[in-house]
Design a protein around this motif. Structure first.
Motif, PDB file in Angstrom:
ATOM      1  N   TRP A 255      19.243   1.996  49.570  1.00 39.62           N
ATOM      2  CA  TRP A 255      19.258   1.749  51.012  1.00 39.62           C
ATOM      3  C   TRP A 255      17.922   2.103  51.661  1.00 39.62           C
ATOM      4  CZ3 TRP A 255      22.508  -1.142  53.606  1.00 39.62           C
ATOM      5  CH2 TRP A 255      23.763  -1.415  53.045  1.00 39.62           C
ATOM      6  N   ILE A 256      17.277   3.162  51.179  1.00 38.67           N
ATOM      7  CA  ILE A 256      15.951   3.498  51.709  1.00 38.67           C
ATOM      8  C   ILE A 256      14.973   2.365  51.430  1.00 38.67           C
ATOM      9  CG2 ILE A 256      13.979   5.037  51.402  1.00 38.67           C
ATOM     10  CD1 ILE A 256      15.958   7.299  50.915  1.00 38.67           C
ATOM     11  N   LEU A 257      14.988   1.861  50.207  1.00 40.99           N
ATOM     12  CA  LEU A 257      14.093   0.762  49.851  1.00 40.99           C
ATOM     13  C   LEU A 257      14.404  -0.486  50.673  1.00 40.99           C
ATOM     14  CD1 LEU A 257      11.820   0.065  47.838  1.00 40.99           C
ATOM     15  CD2 LEU A 257      13.582  -0.758  46.271  1.00 40.99           C
ATOM     16  N   SER A 258      15.694  -0.734  50.918  1.00 42.53           N
ATOM     17  CA  SER A 258      16.081  -1.914  51.696  1.00 42.53           C
ATOM     18  C   SER A 258      15.677  -1.791  53.155  1.00 42.53           C
ATOM     19  CB  SER A 258      17.602  -2.118  51.591  1.00 42.53           C
ATOM     20  OG  SER A 258      17.990  -2.309  50.248  1.00 42.53           O
ATOM     21  N   ALA A 259      15.668  -0.568  53.691  1.00 41.21           N
ATOM     22  CA  ALA A 259      15.238  -0.373  55.078  1.00 41.21           C
ATOM     23  C   ALA A 259      13.719  -0.395  55.200  1.00 41.21           C
ATOM     24  CB  ALA A 259      15.791   0.943  55.610  1.00 41.21           C
ATOM     25  N   TYR A 260      13.059   0.145  54.209  1.00 44.27           N
ATOM     26  CA  TYR A 260      11.597   0.230  54.271  1.00 44.27           C
ATOM     27  C   TYR A 260      10.939  -1.123  54.037  1.00 44.27           C
ATOM     28  CZ  TYR A 260       6.845   1.237  52.767  1.00 44.27           C
ATOM     29  OH  TYR A 260       5.482   1.229  52.625  1.00 44.27           O
ATOM     30  N   GLY A 261      11.449  -1.894  53.079  1.00 45.34           N
ATOM     31  CA  GLY A 261      10.804  -3.141  52.695  1.00 45.34           C
ATOM     32  C   GLY A 261      10.582  -4.113  53.841  1.00 45.34           C
ATOM     33  N   PRO A 262      11.618  -4.474  54.622  1.00 38.56           N
ATOM     34  CA  PRO A 262      11.379  -5.409  55.737  1.00 38.56           C
ATOM     35  C   PRO A 262      10.397  -4.884  56.770  1.00 38.56           C
ATOM     36  CG  PRO A 262      13.717  -5.273  55.208  1.00 38.56           C
ATOM     37  CD  PRO A 262      13.042  -4.197  54.425  1.00 38.56           C
ATOM     38  N   ALA A 263      10.458  -3.574  57.074  1.00 36.62           N
ATOM     39  CA  ALA A 263       9.518  -3.027  58.056  1.00 36.62           C
ATOM     40  C   ALA A 263       8.087  -3.131  57.547  1.00 36.62           C
ATOM     41  CB  ALA A 263       9.882  -1.567  58.354  1.00 36.62           C
ATOM     42  N   ALA A 264       7.866  -2.781  56.283  1.00 37.30           N
ATOM     43  CA  ALA A 264       6.527  -2.889  55.720  1.00 37.30           C
ATOM     44  C   ALA A 264       6.080  -4.355  55.673  1.00 37.30           C
ATOM     45  CB  ALA A 264       6.496  -2.276  54.325  1.00 37.30           C
ATOM     46  N   GLY A 265       6.998  -5.258  55.386  1.00 34.86           N
ATOM     47  CA  GLY A 265       6.647  -6.676  55.335  1.00 34.86           C
ATOM     48  C   GLY A 265       6.250  -7.227  56.685  1.00 34.86           C
ATOM     49  N   VAL A 266       6.998  -6.897  57.725  1.00 33.12           N
ATOM     50  CA  VAL A 266       6.656  -7.379  59.068  1.00 33.12           C
ATOM     51  C   VAL A 266       5.308  -6.820  59.515  1.00 33.12           C
ATOM     52  CG1 VAL A 266       7.352  -7.273  61.490  1.00 33.12           C
ATOM     53  CG2 VAL A 266       9.054  -7.767  59.729  1.00 33.12           C
TER      54      VAL A 266
ATOM     55  N   PHE B 261      20.984  -5.709  42.052  1.00 32.49           N
ATOM     56  CA  PHE B 261      20.433  -5.012  43.212  1.00 32.49           C
ATOM     57  C   PHE B 261      21.283  -5.299  44.439  1.00 32.49           C
ATOM     58  CE2 PHE B 261      17.629  -4.595  46.864  1.00 32.49           C
ATOM     59  CZ  PHE B 261      17.054  -3.359  46.637  1.00 32.49           C
ATOM     60  N   HIS B 262      21.702  -6.536  44.586  1.00 28.68           N
ATOM     61  CA  HIS B 262      22.584  -6.882  45.712  1.00 28.68           C
ATOM     62  C   HIS B 262      23.917  -6.156  45.605  1.00 28.68           C
ATOM     63  CE1 HIS B 262      25.898  -9.414  47.343  1.00 28.68           C
ATOM     64  NE2 HIS B 262      25.108  -9.429  48.402  1.00 28.68           N
ATOM     65  N   HIS B 263      24.445  -6.041  44.391  1.00 27.93           N
ATOM     66  CA  HIS B 263      25.729  -5.368  44.222  1.00 27.93           C
ATOM     67  C   HIS B 263      25.636  -3.896  44.606  1.00 27.93           C
ATOM     68  CE1 HIS B 263      26.928  -9.042  42.613  1.00 27.93           C
ATOM     69  NE2 HIS B 263      26.850  -8.810  41.306  1.00 27.93           N
ATOM     70  N   MET B 264      24.474  -3.282  44.429  1.00 26.94           N
ATOM     71  CA  MET B 264      24.326  -1.878  44.792  1.00 26.94           C
ATOM     72  C   MET B 264      24.405  -1.668  46.300  1.00 26.94           C
ATOM     73  SD  MET B 264      21.317  -0.795  42.110  1.00 26.94           S
ATOM     74  CE  MET B 264      21.268   0.908  42.645  1.00 26.94           C
ATOM     75  N   LEU B 265      24.199  -2.728  47.077  1.00 32.13           N
ATOM     76  CA  LEU B 265      24.274  -2.619  48.524  1.00 32.13           C
ATOM     77  C   LEU B 265      25.684  -2.809  49.053  1.00 32.13           C
ATOM     78  CD1 LEU B 265      21.056  -4.622  49.462  1.00 32.13           C
ATOM     79  CD2 LEU B 265      21.343  -2.149  49.370  1.00 32.13           C
ATOM     80  N   ARG B 266      26.635  -3.019  48.179  1.00 32.06           N
ATOM     81  CA  ARG B 266      28.014  -3.174  48.639  1.00 32.06           C
ATOM     82  C   ARG B 266      28.610  -1.864  49.132  1.00 32.06           C
ATOM     83  NH1 ARG B 266      30.742  -7.018  43.925  1.00 32.06           N
ATOM     84  NH2 ARG B 266      29.582  -8.927  44.431  1.00 32.06           N
ATOM     85  N   VAL B 267      28.083  -0.751  48.643  1.00 31.37           N
ATOM     86  CA  VAL B 267      28.601   0.552  49.034  1.00 31.37           C
ATOM     87  C   VAL B 267      27.426   1.447  49.414  1.00 31.37           C
ATOM     88  CG1 VAL B 267      30.640   0.420  47.566  1.00 31.37           C
ATOM     89  CG2 VAL B 267      28.540   1.390  46.658  1.00 31.37           C
ATOM     90  N   ALA B 268      27.735   2.477  50.198  1.00 32.37           N
ATOM     91  CA  ALA B 268      26.758   3.518  50.525  1.00 32.37           C
ATOM     92  C   ALA B 268      27.375   4.846  50.123  1.00 32.37           C
ATOM     93  CB  ALA B 268      26.431   3.503  52.012  1.00 32.37           C
ATOM     94  N   LYS B 269      26.804   5.491  49.142  1.00 36.39           N
ATOM     95  CA  LYS B 269      27.346   6.729  48.587  1.00 36.39           C
ATOM     96  C   LYS B 269      26.329   7.842  48.797  1.00 36.39           C
ATOM     97  CE  LYS B 269      29.628   8.480  44.423  1.00 36.39           C
ATOM     98  NZ  LYS B 269      29.956   8.182  43.013  1.00 36.39           N
ATOM     99  N   PRO B 270      26.518   8.673  49.821  1.00 30.27           N
ATOM    100  CA  PRO B 270      25.509   9.711  50.111  1.00 30.27           C
ATOM    101  C   PRO B 270      25.299  10.698  48.972  1.00 30.27           C
ATOM    102  CG  PRO B 270      27.020   9.421  51.961  1.00 30.27           C
ATOM    103  CD  PRO B 270      27.595   8.660  50.813  1.00 30.27           C
ATOM    104  N   THR B 271      26.293  10.885  48.114  1.00 29.61           N
ATOM    105  CA  THR B 271      26.140  11.836  47.012  1.00 29.61           C
ATOM    106  C   THR B 271      25.388  11.252  45.824  1.00 29.61           C
ATOM    107  OG1 THR B 271      28.310  11.192  46.153  1.00 29.61           O
ATOM    108  CG2 THR B 271      28.233  13.080  47.656  1.00 29.61           C
ATOM    109  N   SER B 272      25.047   9.971  45.878  1.00 33.59           N
ATOM    110  CA  SER B 272      24.336   9.322  44.772  1.00 33.59           C
ATOM    111  C   SER B 272      22.894   9.061  45.177  1.00 33.59           C
ATOM    112  CB  SER B 272      25.015   8.005  44.398  1.00 33.59           C
ATOM    113  OG  SER B 272      24.208   7.250  43.511  1.00 33.59           O
TER     114      SER B 272
END
Length: 359
Positions: free
Chosen positions: A147-158, A129-140
């Motif tokens: 990245w959506i899950l990574s942005a949403y998770g901390p906000a929901a947690g706080v 999962f960490h390795h998937m955050l090494r790149v951002a590929k808009p076509t994938s």
């Protein structure tokens, strides 16, 4: 023909020779029979047998079926539940309904944590999962979804942690934390709600981007179904956890989610021709039918049970069960279409025939 040599019965002065799997009817001199020249595909060949029906080698699938197991189907559900719960919490926050806000925030954190666990389980090792955050590929869709899950998770947690501020002492070092957490939680809750629509629908885009026939052909409907399922699941949480006086936004969410889910499910079962069949039969058909019945029951019960906490809770449970059934039904329908080779080849032949006719 040489004297004394009789013709074989049934040839009528001609000869039949097998040419590349077809019968070529020839005249007595070995040339094409009169009236048949140019009517075949290769200047004299005439197809005397129908084309063979499609079959694959040993009946094996042409596409490799998805290797995903039940955990990915559960991931589809928990991601949608987290998104719907965040929208419910934002509605409770903006309309002054604390019970909805607390229930939505707590459920969102639990659901997104379960989503991360299911995804990591499918990946096999947590570091992937960490390795998937090494790149951002808009076509994938998978990269975008990570990245959506990574942005949403901390906000929901706080936002969920901010609900615990009321349990901190008012004096001492925790007093400052108690005063700071609520406004931070309000901002985080709205941020999670802003990300929630993308979290709810990207999994539909992910499935539609695969080569699985019944998923790929349903690319317009899958995001709509998943959005409706997410709203219905969040509404179910509100109907279960909130008093009847505060459950108004949950009932409205249930109606909107049910409309999207039922329309989308009806289209995937009727619009796709042969590729709709996997959604109507077998495990997928049973699950989707159960999902429709449970959704209808949940909406009707929520509207009629406005003064009964028990009826509201049962309606919320029905909506949650409907969301589970719908996600698993869509998952099983796609897997079934990949396992049967006819769902790959027959639509391809139909498209080729349409192109030839148009040309």
């Amino acid at each position: 023909m040489a004297a004394g040599r009789a013709r074989r019965p049934g040839h009528g002065g001609g000869d039949r020779r097998r040419v590349r799997g077809r019968f070529l009817v020839t005249g007595a001199g070995g040339g094409p029979a009169p009236g048949r020249r140019g009517r075949g595909r290769r200047g004299g060949e005439d197809l005397a047998v129908p084309e063979a029906e499609f079959t694959s080698y040993y009946g094996r699938p042409i596409l490799k079926p998805p290797v995903w197991k039940w955990d990915i189907a559960a991931y589809l559900f928990t991601g949608g539940l987290a998104a719907g719960s965040s929208l419910l919490a934002a509605g409770g926050q903006l309309t002054g309904r604390p019970a909805l806000r607390r229930a939505g925030r707590a459920t969102a954190l639990a659901a997104v944590s379960a989503s991360a666990a299911f995804l990591i389980r499918d990946l096999g090792r947590p570091e992937r999962f960490h390795h998937m955050l090494r790149v951002a590929k808009p076509t994938s869709p998978m990269s975008v979804g990570t990245w959506i899950l990574s942005a949403y998770g901390p906000a929901a947690g706080v936002a969920a942690v901010a609900e615990a501020a009321v349990w901190l002492p008012e004096r001492g070092p925790f007093g400052l934390v108690r005063r700071v957490l609520p406004p931070v939680g309000r901002a985080a809750g709205l941020a999670a709600a802003a990300t929630a629509p993308a979290l709810a629908t990207y999994t539909g885009v992910l499935l539609a981007s695969t080569a699985v026939p019944s998923w790929h052909e349903a690319y317009p409907e899958l995001p709509v179904i998943f959005a409706g399922s997410a709203l219905a699941g969040g509404a179910g949480v509100g109907l279960i956890a909130a008093p009847c006086a505060q459950a108004g936004p949950a009932r409205r969410m249930a109606v909107a989610g049910a409309a999207l889910e039922l329309v989308g499910s009806h289209r995937v079962e009727t619009r796709l021709g042969l590729l709709s069949e996997p959604y109507r039969v077998g495990t997928a058909g049973r699950l989707l039918r159960a999902g429709r019945l449970l959704t209808a029951a949940g909406v009707v019960g929520g509207l009629l049970g406005r003064r009964s906490r028990a009826v509201s809770a049962l309606s919320g449970a029905a909506l949650l069960a409907a969301s589970v059934a719908t996600r698993f039904g869509i998952f099983h329908g796609g897997v079934a279409s990949a396992r049967d080779p006819k769902y790959t080849v027959v639509p391809q032949r139909q498209r080729l025939a349409e192109r030839r006719a148009a040309a």
